[in-house]
Design a protein around this motif. Structure first.
Motif, PDB file in Angstrom:
ATOM      1  N   ARG A 133       0.827  -1.200   0.000  1.00  0.00           N
ATOM      2  CA  ARG A 133       0.000   0.000   0.000  1.00  0.00           C
ATOM      3  C   ARG A 133       0.864   1.253   0.000  1.00  0.00           C
ATOM      4  NH1 ARG A 133      -0.835   3.233   4.323  1.00  0.00           N
ATOM      5  NH2 ARG A 133      -2.554   4.686   4.210  1.00  0.00           N
ATOM      6  N   TRP A 169      -4.767   5.931   1.757  1.00  0.00           N
ATOM      7  CA  TRP A 169      -5.683   5.719   2.866  1.00  0.00           C
ATOM      8  C   TRP A 169      -5.800   4.244   3.185  1.00  0.00           C
ATOM      9  CZ3 TRP A 169      -8.644   9.033   5.956  1.00  0.00           C
ATOM     10  CH2 TRP A 169      -8.412  10.393   5.747  1.00  0.00           C
ATOM     11  N   GLY A 170      -7.017   3.800   3.415  1.00  0.00           N
ATOM     12  CA  GLY A 170      -7.219   2.411   3.797  1.00  0.00           C
ATOM     13  C   GLY A 170      -7.694   1.548   2.661  1.00  0.00           C
ATOM     14  N   LYS A 171      -7.494   1.994   1.448  1.00  0.00           N
ATOM     15  CA  LYS A 171      -7.986   1.234   0.309  1.00  0.00           C
ATOM     16  C   LYS A 171      -7.029   0.080   0.038  1.00  0.00           C
ATOM     17  CE  LYS A 171      -8.034   4.874  -2.268  1.00  0.00           C
ATOM     18  NZ  LYS A 171      -8.106   5.648  -3.525  1.00  0.00           N
ATOM     19  N   LEU A 172      -7.063  -0.893   0.919  1.00  0.00           N
ATOM     20  CA  LEU A 172      -6.175  -2.032   0.765  1.00  0.00           C
ATOM     21  C   LEU A 172      -6.706  -3.001  -0.274  1.00  0.00           C
ATOM     22  CD1 LEU A 172      -5.354  -2.737   4.510  1.00  0.00           C
ATOM     23  CD2 LEU A 172      -4.100  -1.340   2.876  1.00  0.00           C
ATOM     24  N   GLN A 173      -5.805  -3.530  -1.096  1.00  0.00           N
ATOM     25  CA  GLN A 173      -6.157  -4.504  -2.116  1.00  0.00           C
ATOM     26  C   GLN A 173      -5.835  -5.897  -1.582  1.00  0.00           C
ATOM     27  OE1 GLN A 173      -7.616  -3.736  -4.989  1.00  0.00           O
ATOM     28  NE2 GLN A 173      -7.418  -1.518  -4.909  1.00  0.00           N
ATOM     29  N   TYR A 190     -15.144   1.976   5.622  1.00  0.00           N
ATOM     30  CA  TYR A 190     -15.059   1.236   4.364  1.00  0.00           C
ATOM     31  C   TYR A 190     -16.049   0.067   4.371  1.00  0.00           C
ATOM     32  CZ  TYR A 190     -10.446   3.375   5.023  1.00  0.00           C
ATOM     33  OH  TYR A 190      -9.434   4.250   5.291  1.00  0.00           O
ATOM     34  N   TYR A 218     -16.336  -3.695   2.383  1.00  0.00           N
ATOM     35  CA  TYR A 218     -15.730  -4.683   1.501  1.00  0.00           C
ATOM     36  C   TYR A 218     -16.710  -5.840   1.311  1.00  0.00           C
ATOM     37  CZ  TYR A 218     -10.995  -2.703   1.933  1.00  0.00           C
ATOM     38  OH  TYR A 218      -9.881  -1.896   1.880  1.00  0.00           O
ATOM     39  N   LEU A 244      -6.369  -1.139   9.258  1.00  0.00           N
ATOM     40  CA  LEU A 244      -7.818  -1.118   9.234  1.00  0.00           C
ATOM     41  C   LEU A 244      -8.353  -1.953  10.385  1.00  0.00           C
ATOM     42  CD1 LEU A 244      -8.844  -1.574   5.481  1.00  0.00           C
ATOM     43  CD2 LEU A 244      -8.478   0.517   6.774  1.00  0.00           C
TER      44      LEU A 244
END
Lengths: 111, 115
Positions: free
Chosen positions: A91, A96-100, B33, B35, B104
């Protein structure tokens, strides 16, 4: 964010160290390596992260190669409760927290 | 204790019905978020919100809607337009910069089954 490659699954004997590899050969200079794990039917849990130095906390150690193209998560004394899917994620600091999350490695700890 | 609460844990709905999944956090985090996880797959980002009254689409936003009227709450509505809604849904939160280390905090998830 750079992609990662992990083995699909691995087994580990209880009490032994578990070494989980991750390849991230396209990692950029501003990208961190994160590790999470997910026990079946629960939310993922953060384990550890690092940039280029090795890191250790109460859960695990993270070893990052000098060229940063791969890393290894080490669970020093695996227990049955460590059975989970382990995700290696790269990352950038500004994403930010847009983890893949990929498919991860299914680790099974056996007695 | 501080954390993220998702409800309901299990939900069954008929095809064509909208459903709303609740996510509440008391961690005082700015960002939240949603998911989606399908069997044997990793997590895919649906929507995220960095601040109250603002949110952005993630990778698979089609057929979903969200709102962020309060800092503590980020509900997700799965609409009838979502073609394959059966999945495990996970809500997460994180602090804003500079406290944001990339960690997170996840809830326990909501499993939606559409019959």
């Amino acid at each position: 964010d750079a992609k990662t490659t992990q083995p699909t699954s691995m087994d580990c004997a209880e009490g032994r160290a578990a070494n989980l590899p991750c390849n991230h050969s396209t990692i950029s200079g501003n990208e961190y390596v994160y590790w999470y794990r997910q026990i079946h039917s629960q939310g993922p849990q953060y384990i550890i992260h690092g940039l280029k130095n090795n890191e250790t906390n109460e859960m695990a150690s993270l070893i990052i190669t000098e060229d940063r193209k791969s890393s290894t998560l080490i669970l020093p004394h695996a227990t049955l409760r460590d059975t989970a899917v382990y995700y290696c994620i790269v990352r950038a600091t500004d994403s930010w927290g847009k983890l893949q999350f990929g498919a991860g490695t299914q680790v099974v700890v056996t007695p | 204790d501080g954390g993220i609460t998702q409800s309901p844990k299990y939900l069954f709905r008929k095809e064509g019905q909208n459903v709303t999944l609740s996510c509440e956090q008391n961690l005082n985090h700015d960002a939240m978020y949603w998911y989606r996880q399908d069997p044997g797959q990793g997590l895919r980002l649906i929507y995220y919100s960095q601040i109250v009254n603002d949110f952005q689409k993630g990778d698979i936003a089609e057929g979903y809607s969200v709102s962020r009227e309060k800092k503590e709450s980020f509900p997700l509505t799965v609409t009838s337009a979502q073609k394959n809604p059966t999945a495990f849904y996970l809500c997460a939160s994180s602090p804003s910069l500079p406290a944001n280390t990339g960690e997170l905090f996840f809830g326990e998830g909501s499993r939606l089954t559409v019959l």
